[in-house]
Design an enzyme around this catalytic site. Structure first.
Site, PDB file in Angstrom:
ATOM      1  N   SER A   3     -11.798  -7.301   8.472  1.00 35.98           N
ATOM      2  CA  SER A   3     -10.988  -7.331   9.695  1.00 35.98           C
ATOM      3  C   SER A   3     -11.257  -6.139  10.601  1.00 35.98           C
ATOM      4  O   SER A   3     -10.791  -6.102  11.731  1.00 35.98           O
ATOM      5  CB  SER A   3      -9.505  -7.330   9.313  1.00 35.98           C
ATOM      6  OG  SER A   3      -9.186  -6.155   8.584  1.00 35.98           O
ATOM      7  N   GLN A  46      -8.533  -0.840  12.185  1.00 32.37           N
ATOM      8  CA  GLN A  46      -7.942  -2.126  11.764  1.00 32.37           C
ATOM      9  C   GLN A  46      -7.606  -2.963  12.999  1.00 32.37           C
ATOM     10  O   GLN A  46      -7.109  -2.418  14.004  1.00 32.37           O
ATOM     11  CB  GLN A  46      -6.657  -1.878  10.941  1.00 32.37           C
ATOM     12  CG  GLN A  46      -5.872  -3.118  10.563  1.00 32.37           C
ATOM     13  CD  GLN A  46      -6.584  -4.022   9.549  1.00 32.37           C
ATOM     14  OE1 GLN A  46      -7.687  -4.472   9.783  1.00 32.37           O
ATOM     15  NE2 GLN A  46      -5.949  -4.268   8.422  1.00 32.37           N
ATOM     16  N   ASP A  80       0.840  -1.206   0.000  1.00 27.72           N
ATOM     17  CA  ASP A  80       0.000   0.000   0.000  1.00 27.72           C
ATOM     18  C   ASP A  80       0.874   1.255   0.000  1.00 27.72           C
ATOM     19  O   ASP A  80       0.885   2.038   0.960  1.00 27.72           O
ATOM     20  CB  ASP A  80      -0.940  -0.016   1.218  1.00 27.72           C
ATOM     21  CG  ASP A  80      -1.976  -1.128   1.113  1.00 27.72           C
ATOM     22  OD1 ASP A  80      -2.210  -1.614  -0.009  1.00 27.72           O
ATOM     23  OD2 ASP A  80      -2.554  -1.511   2.146  1.00 27.72           O
ATOM     24  N   LYS A 118     -12.151  -4.248  -4.462  1.00 20.03           N
ATOM     25  CA  LYS A 118     -13.409  -4.431  -3.713  1.00 20.03           C
ATOM     26  C   LYS A 118     -14.593  -3.856  -4.484  1.00 20.03           C
ATOM     27  O   LYS A 118     -15.306  -2.968  -4.014  1.00 20.03           O
ATOM     28  CB  LYS A 118     -13.324  -3.821  -2.316  1.00 20.03           C
ATOM     29  CG  LYS A 118     -12.244  -4.457  -1.467  1.00 20.03           C
ATOM     30  CD  LYS A 118     -12.351  -4.055  -0.019  1.00 20.03           C
ATOM     31  CE  LYS A 118     -11.215  -4.604   0.804  1.00 20.03           C
ATOM     32  NZ  LYS A 118      -9.926  -3.917   0.550  1.00 20.03           N
ATOM     33  N   LYS A 122      -0.307  -7.567  -3.534  1.00 18.43           N
ATOM     34  CA  LYS A 122      -1.619  -6.917  -3.602  1.00 18.43           C
ATOM     35  C   LYS A 122      -1.428  -5.405  -3.614  1.00 18.43           C
ATOM     36  O   LYS A 122      -0.654  -4.875  -2.826  1.00 18.43           O
ATOM     37  CB  LYS A 122      -2.396  -7.358  -2.363  1.00 18.43           C
ATOM     38  CG  LYS A 122      -3.757  -6.776  -2.198  1.00 18.43           C
ATOM     39  CD  LYS A 122      -4.431  -7.358  -0.970  1.00 18.43           C
ATOM     40  CE  LYS A 122      -4.363  -6.462   0.228  1.00 18.43           C
ATOM     41  NZ  LYS A 122      -4.930  -5.136   0.096  1.00 18.43           N
ATOM     42  N   ASP A 177     -20.635  -2.680  -7.023  1.00 20.04           N
ATOM     43  CA  ASP A 177     -21.768  -2.010  -7.676  1.00 20.04           C
ATOM     44  C   ASP A 177     -22.595  -3.013  -8.489  1.00 20.04           C
ATOM     45  O   ASP A 177     -22.319  -4.209  -8.469  1.00 20.04           O
ATOM     46  CB  ASP A 177     -21.234  -0.864  -8.549  1.00 20.04           C
ATOM     47  CG  ASP A 177     -22.196   0.308  -8.601  1.00 20.04           C
ATOM     48  OD1 ASP A 177     -23.406   0.074  -8.756  1.00 20.04           O
ATOM     49  OD2 ASP A 177     -21.737   1.462  -8.488  1.00 20.04           O
ATOM     50  N   ASP A 204      -6.813  -5.022  -5.157  1.00 19.04           N
ATOM     51  CA  ASP A 204      -7.795  -5.128  -4.072  1.00 19.04           C
ATOM     52  C   ASP A 204      -8.859  -4.045  -4.250  1.00 19.04           C
ATOM     53  O   ASP A 204      -9.062  -3.189  -3.393  1.00 19.04           O
ATOM     54  CB  ASP A 204      -7.057  -4.991  -2.726  1.00 19.04           C
ATOM     55  CG  ASP A 204      -7.928  -5.363  -1.546  1.00 19.04           C
ATOM     56  OD1 ASP A 204      -9.074  -5.792  -1.771  1.00 19.04           O
ATOM     57  OD2 ASP A 204      -7.458  -5.215  -0.398  1.00 19.04           O
ATOM     58  N   GLY A 233       0.575  -5.894   5.422  1.00 22.61           N
ATOM     59  CA  GLY A 233       0.880  -4.603   4.808  1.00 22.61           C
ATOM     60  C   GLY A 233       1.913  -3.866   5.620  1.00 22.61           C
ATOM     61  O   GLY A 233       3.120  -4.104   5.510  1.00 22.61           O
ATOM     62  N   ARG A 234       1.408  -2.998   6.532  1.00 25.02           N
ATOM     63  CA  ARG A 234       2.319  -2.130   7.278  1.00 25.02           C
ATOM     64  C   ARG A 234       3.312  -2.889   8.147  1.00 25.02           C
ATOM     65  O   ARG A 234       4.397  -2.372   8.436  1.00 25.02           O
ATOM     66  CB  ARG A 234       1.499  -1.128   8.114  1.00 25.02           C
ATOM     67  CG  ARG A 234       0.924  -0.024   7.229  1.00 25.02           C
ATOM     68  CD  ARG A 234      -0.186   0.718   7.920  1.00 25.02           C
ATOM     69  NE  ARG A 234      -1.395  -0.073   8.002  1.00 25.02           N
ATOM     70  CZ  ARG A 234      -2.509   0.325   8.619  1.00 25.02           C
ATOM     71  NH1 ARG A 234      -2.539   1.494   9.223  1.00 25.02           N
ATOM     72  NH2 ARG A 234      -3.587  -0.443   8.635  1.00 25.02           N
TER      73      ARG A 234
HETATM   74  P1  5BU Z   1      -2.227  -3.578   6.870  1.00 22.67           P
HETATM   75  O1  5BU Z   1      -1.272  -2.497   6.636  1.00 22.67           O
HETATM   76  O2  5BU Z   1      -1.597  -4.940   7.183  1.00 22.67           O
HETATM   77  O3  5BU Z   1      -3.294  -3.222   7.885  1.00 22.67           O
HETATM   78  O4  5BU Z   1      -2.976  -3.750   5.453  1.00 22.67           O
HETATM   79  C1  5BU Z   1      -4.023  -4.643   5.245  1.00 22.67           C
HETATM   80  C2  5BU Z   1      -4.445  -4.646   3.815  1.00 22.67           C
HETATM   81  O5  5BU Z   1      -5.510  -5.561   3.664  1.00 22.67           O
HETATM   82  C3  5BU Z   1      -4.943  -3.327   3.297  1.00 22.67           C
HETATM   83  O6  5BU Z   1      -4.561  -3.224   1.934  1.00 22.67           O
HETATM   84  C4  5BU Z   1      -6.444  -3.407   3.370  1.00 22.67           C
HETATM   85  O7  5BU Z   1      -7.081  -2.676   2.354  1.00 22.67           O
HETATM   86  C5  5BU Z   1      -6.681  -4.885   3.196  1.00 22.67           C
HETATM   87  N1  5BU Z   1      -7.857  -5.392   3.928  1.00 22.67           N
HETATM   88  C6  5BU Z   1      -7.940  -5.355   5.292  1.00 22.67           C
HETATM   89  O8  5BU Z   1      -7.059  -4.889   5.986  1.00 22.67           O
HETATM   90  N2  5BU Z   1      -9.060  -5.863   5.915  1.00 22.67           N
HETATM   91  C7  5BU Z   1     -10.082  -6.386   5.235  1.00 22.67           C
HETATM   92  O9  5BU Z   1     -11.054  -6.862   5.827  1.00 22.67           O
HETATM   93  C8  5BU Z   1      -9.953  -6.412   3.825  1.00 22.67           C
HETATM   94  C9  5BU Z   1      -8.841  -5.926   3.210  1.00 22.67           C
HETATM   95 BR1  5BU Z   1     -11.323  -7.162   2.867  1.00 22.67          BR
END
Ligand code: 5BU
EC number: 2.4.2.10
Length: 472
Positions: A366, A423, A251, A306, A273, A309, A304, A442-443
């Site tokens: 999540s 998150q 990201d 999502k 992704k 529509d 990703d 991701g992070r």
């Molecule tokens: P993170 O930096 O590990 O929090 O990134 C998680 C990635 O997974 C991020 O690109 C979200 O858009 C993606 N994601 C998520 O975190 N939770 C979800 O339920 C879904 C996608 Br669906």
């Protein structure tokens, strides 16, 4: 009894509890007959008659301590039976309350008590089996299930296979014959329903816990052979070959930083992704280079996006605009909220693409307070079963049993935590134990100073949890 059943069948037909024609079920399947017993609550006499005839099916030699209706249509029927028979009732909620007691079963009961299940219609029997599972979990003993209508599509066998006696007032075939004899329907209708029944039997089910756990015990190579589409098989094979369950969420907002990360992570991940709409300097050259890296290091690219529509709009969003996602993303994500037309829209967008393409359905999220709970989850699973582009589900828990589908779980960090925007993170080991086949990080990686060492740490922890899961 025969006479009563015949009269009741005619009354049910007359109040539109049984309809014939071209119907589409809520999960997108066609059916020539529709049974909707909810209408009985508007007809108290028929309601009472149906409940009392249904109760005559119960085994009088067996003592019953509790009655439990399967939500929602059977709840009023169960209530009436409970009042008339003076046997207490329990209600199994569709989902545990998110406030207060978090109870799943309402009512007063004790472990060891005997309970009769009441249901309106069975098709695969999965609703009955889900309630049975939760009641058994509370220690109740299920003696039998009384059902108004058996659609003869495999439900009876599935329920019997789990050791529950089942009795129904009608099978669909019996009902047709009562209505035909009464001149309410034509022989052509009977024929069309019978030929539908001959082809539409649901797959055998097991109690949910048993079957979903079987998926978790299987290795990826064996599962690759059970996948319904080619891309899913390839992903499983790649994961086994590279010994990785990592889906890297890159990201980042600049193309060169994504490419740099892809070069480092490429050999150790199965999927990279991206969210293409957060990239500030997007250009076609970036896609070309990312594709080259995916071939060099062997990983798949997921957008990703999502999609959420109507079919026509997602078809355009996927194939047109600046990004032309259909042309380069091996995998895309989609919310099932719009109904099955969304899959048709994406199929349309991908119809001229010769490479393998796949869809992950976002069935659970999540983030804190997500609305993806209860019926939404089960309906998403059922709806997705109709589309052959589905490679799996984005979800947080072990919600499906098909070993040929992939569970992709986001919200993963080395330590359980949360961010300040909702998150919620779990550890690599705990997500694998909760059914994850691929973990999205991701992070946890993009914010690390030593990216390669961090990638390897996630890869190792995930793989070791998978090894323990498959050969404990
Ligand atoms: P993170 O930096 O590990 O929090 O990134 C998680 C990635 O997974 C991020 O690109 C979200 O858009 C993606 N994601 C998520 O975190 N939770 C979800 O339920 C879904 C996608 Br669906």
């Amino acid at each position: 009894m025969e006479k009563q059943l015949e009269e009741l069948a005619i009354m049910l037909y007359e109040i539109d509890a049984i309809k014939f024609g071209d119907f589409v079920t809520k999960v997108g399947l066609k059916t020539p007959v529709y049974v909707d017993l909810r209408t009985i609550i508007s007809h108290p006499k028929i309601f009472r008659q149906l409940s009392s005839i249904l109760w005559t099916l119960h085994d009088v030699s067996e003592h019953a301590d509790q009655i439990c209706g399967v939500p929602y249509t059977a709840l009023p029927i169960a209530s009436l039976i409970s009042v008339e028979s003076n046997i207490p009732m329990v209600i199994r909620r569709k989902e545990a309350k998110s406030y207060g007691t978090k109870k799943l079963i309402e009512g007063k009961y004790k472990a060891g008590e005997k309970c009769i299940i009441i249901e309106d219609v069975i098709t695969s029997g999965s609703s009955v089996l889900e309630v049975v599972k939760d009641l058994k979990h509370e220690g109740l003993i299920i003696t039998e299930a009384l059902v108004v209508m058996d659609r003869e599509q495999g439900g009876r066998k599935n329920i019997e296979n789990s050791g529950i006696k089942i009795k129904s007032l009608y099978t669909l075939t019996q009902l047709l014959h009562y209505l035909l004899a009464a001149g309410k329907i034509t022989p052509a209708i009977v024929e069309s329903v019978e030929s539908y029944l001959a082809t539409c039997t649901t797959a055998p089910l097991k109690l949910l816990n048993e079957s979903t756990n079987e998926r978790l015990k299987m290795d990826f190579t064996s599962r690759s052979k059970l996948a319904k589409n080619q891309l899913t098989s390839k992903i499983f094979e790649l994961m086994d070959m590279k010994e990785t369950m990592l889906c890297l969420a890159a990201d980042l907002t600049k193309t060169d930083s994504i490419l740099k990360l892809a070069e480092i992570a490429g050999p150790h991940i199965a999927i990279l992704k991206i969210h293409v709409d957060i990239i500030e300097d997007f250009n076609e050259e970036f896609i070309k280079q990312l594709k080259n890296l995916s071939l060099k290091h062997r990983f798949f690219i997921m957008e990703d996006r999502k999609f959420a529509d109507i079919g026509n709009t997602v078809s355009l969003q996927c194939s047109k605009g600046i990004y032309k996602i259909a042309e380069w993303a091996d995998l895309i994500t989609v919310h099932p909220v719009a109904g099955p037309g969304i899959f048709d829209g994406l199929k349309n967008a991908l119809k001229n693409i010769s490479e393998d393409r796949g869809i992950f359905v976002v069935t659970e999220m999540s983030s804190e307070g997500t609305l993806t709970a209860g019926n939404y989850v089960t309906d998403s699973l059922k709806m997705s079963a109709t589309c052959n582009l589905i490679v799996g589900h984005v979800c947080q828990s072990n919600i499906f049993s098909d070993p040929g589908l992939i569970q992709l779980t986001p919200g993963v960090k080395l330590a359980k935590a949360s961010d300040d925007l909702g998150q919620q993170y779990n550890t690599p080991e705990s997500v694998v134990n909760a059914g994850a086949d691929l973990a999205v990080v991701g992070r946890g990686i993009t914010d690390a100073t030593d990216k390669l060492a961090t990638i390897l740490k996630y890869k190792k922890q995930l793989w070791s949890a998978y090894r323990t899961r498959t050969c404990p």
